[in-house]
Write an enzyme that holds these catalytic residues in place. Structure first.
Site, PDB file in Angstrom:
ATOM      1  N   SER A 112       0.834  -1.198   0.000  1.00 31.15           N
ATOM      2  CA  SER A 112       0.000   0.000   0.000  1.00 31.15           C
ATOM      3  C   SER A 112       0.879   1.262   0.000  1.00 31.15           C
ATOM      4  CB  SER A 112      -0.971  -0.039   1.184  1.00 31.15           C
ATOM      5  OG  SER A 112      -1.965   0.931   1.059  1.00 31.15           O
ATOM      6  N   ASP A 209     -10.062  -4.844  -4.119  1.00 35.14           N
ATOM      7  CA  ASP A 209      -9.448  -3.865  -3.226  1.00 35.14           C
ATOM      8  C   ASP A 209     -10.297  -2.595  -3.219  1.00 35.14           C
ATOM      9  OD1 ASP A 209      -7.791  -1.910  -2.007  1.00 35.14           O
ATOM     10  OD2 ASP A 209      -5.991  -2.975  -2.652  1.00 35.14           O
ATOM     11  N   HIS A 239      -7.830  -5.494   0.003  1.00 37.45           N
ATOM     12  CA  HIS A 239      -6.642  -4.687   0.274  1.00 37.45           C
ATOM     13  C   HIS A 239      -5.683  -5.369   1.242  1.00 37.45           C
ATOM     14  CE1 HIS A 239      -4.347  -1.015   0.150  1.00 37.45           C
ATOM     15  NE2 HIS A 239      -4.354  -0.930   1.474  1.00 37.45           N
TER      16      HIS A 239
END
Length: 261
Positions: A112, A209, A239
Site C-alpha cells: 500500500s 481492493d 486490500h
C-alpha cells in the site's frame, strides 16, 4: 509463524528519531554471499507486526535471506506522533533504515503506502536495489485518493483547522489527515515525472481492493520504465492481501525477483 511480540531493537538517529525494527540476518553468510536481503515497507498507519511482515520474515528465514521490518516514525513502536508525519518523513525513515541496517543489494517489498515509499527509495538509492515487489501499491494516494475525494466542506475544514478526520475500516480510531500530509504528498509524487525501475519488478493487486483502485495499478504499470515489470491481478483479493493463497503469491513473487537479481 514468527512471534511478533519480542521487543524490537531501535535505530537511534542524530535528530532524536528512534526507529523500531526487527532484523533477521542471513543464516549462512558464505552461502548467502551475493544474495540480496529483503526489506518490508508497511502501509499507512500500520506497523511491522502485521501478517505480511511476519509471513515474509518466516519466508526469508526459510530461504536463508537477511530480512528487515521496521516501523516508520509515528507508527507502531517507533518514536513520534503519527499526526506529525508525512510521506517525506516516512521515506526518510526508510532510507535511514536501508542505509544503517542493511548491506549490499536489497529487494524492497512495499505494501500500500509502502509501495509508494519503495518507489521513492528506488528513486533515491537505485544502486542499492536488486528488485521490487509491491502489494496494492498506492503511489501519490494523498492527492489521488484523499484530496481528490474531499468534499468542499472537508477542504474548507482543512484550510480552517489544518486537519480532517476520516473513518477507518481497520481501526476504531479515525485517520487524522493533516494539511502537512497533503502538501508534502504533492512534492513526493512519482507518477508525474519519469520513474525508472531498472531491476525486476512484480506488482500484485487484488480486484476487490476497496482502498486502491485497479486503475492505479494499471497506471503504475504504464508509467514506470524498466526491463522487467509485471503486474499480477488476483480476482477477489481485497486490500489486506493476507489470505493463505495470496501470501503464497507474495512468496512466489519474491522468489521470481530473487532468481533474477
Amino acid at each position: 509463524m514468527t512471534n511478533p511480540s519480542p521487543l524490537p531493537d531501535f535505530l537511534a538517529l542524530e535528530d532524536g528519531r528512534r526507529i523500531a525494527y526487527h532484523r533477521t540476518r542471513a543464516s549462512d553468510e558464505s552461502a548467502g554471499a551475493g544474495r540480496p536481503g529483503v526489506v518490508f515497507l508497511g502501509g499507512f498507519k500500520s506497523d511491522m507486526t502485521g501478517t505480511k511482515a511476519t509471513f515474509l520474515e518466516d519466508a526469508c528465514r526459510a530461504r536463508g535471506l537477511a530480512f528487515l521490518r521496521f516501523d516508520y516514525t509515528g507508527h507502531g513502536q517507533s518514536s513520534g506522533a503519527f499526526e506529525d508525519g508525512c510521506i517525506g518523513d516516512w521515506a526518510r525513515d526508510a532510507l535511514d533504515a536501508l542505509d544503517a541496517l542493511t548491506g549490499g543489494p536489497q529487494i524492497l517489498i512495499g505494501s500500500s503506502m509502502g509501495g509508494w515509499i519503495a518507489l521513492l527509495a528506488a528513486r533515491a538509492r537505485p544502486e542499492r536495489l536488486a528488485g521490487l515487489v509491491t502489494v496494492a501499491a498506492a503511489p501519490d494516494f494523498t492527492e489521488e485518493g484523499m484530496w481528490a475525494a474531499f468534499s468542499d466542506e472537508q477542504k474548507a475544514e482543512m484550510a480552517r483547522t489544518g486537519r480532517v478526520e476520516l473513518p477507518s475500516d481497520y481501526s476504531d480510531e479515525p485517520y487524522v489527515i493533516t494539511q502537512k500530509l497533503i502538501e508534502d504528498g504533492r512534492s513526493q509524487r512519482v507518477l508525474r515525472t519519469p520513474l525508472s525501475l531498472p531491476f525486476p519488478v512484480r506488482l500484485l493487486q487484488g480486484t476487490a481492493d476497496a482502498d486502491v483502485p485497479l486503475d492505479w495499478a494499471l497506471r503504475l504499470l504504464d508509467h514506470a520504465e524498466g526491463p522487467d515489470i509485471r503486474l499480477t491481478l488476483v480476482k477477489g483479493a481485497d486490500h489486506r492481501f493476507s489470505a493463505p493463497a495470496e501470501l503464497a503469491l507474495l512468496a512466489s513473487a519474491l522468489d521470481e525477483v530473487l532468481a533474477l537479481a
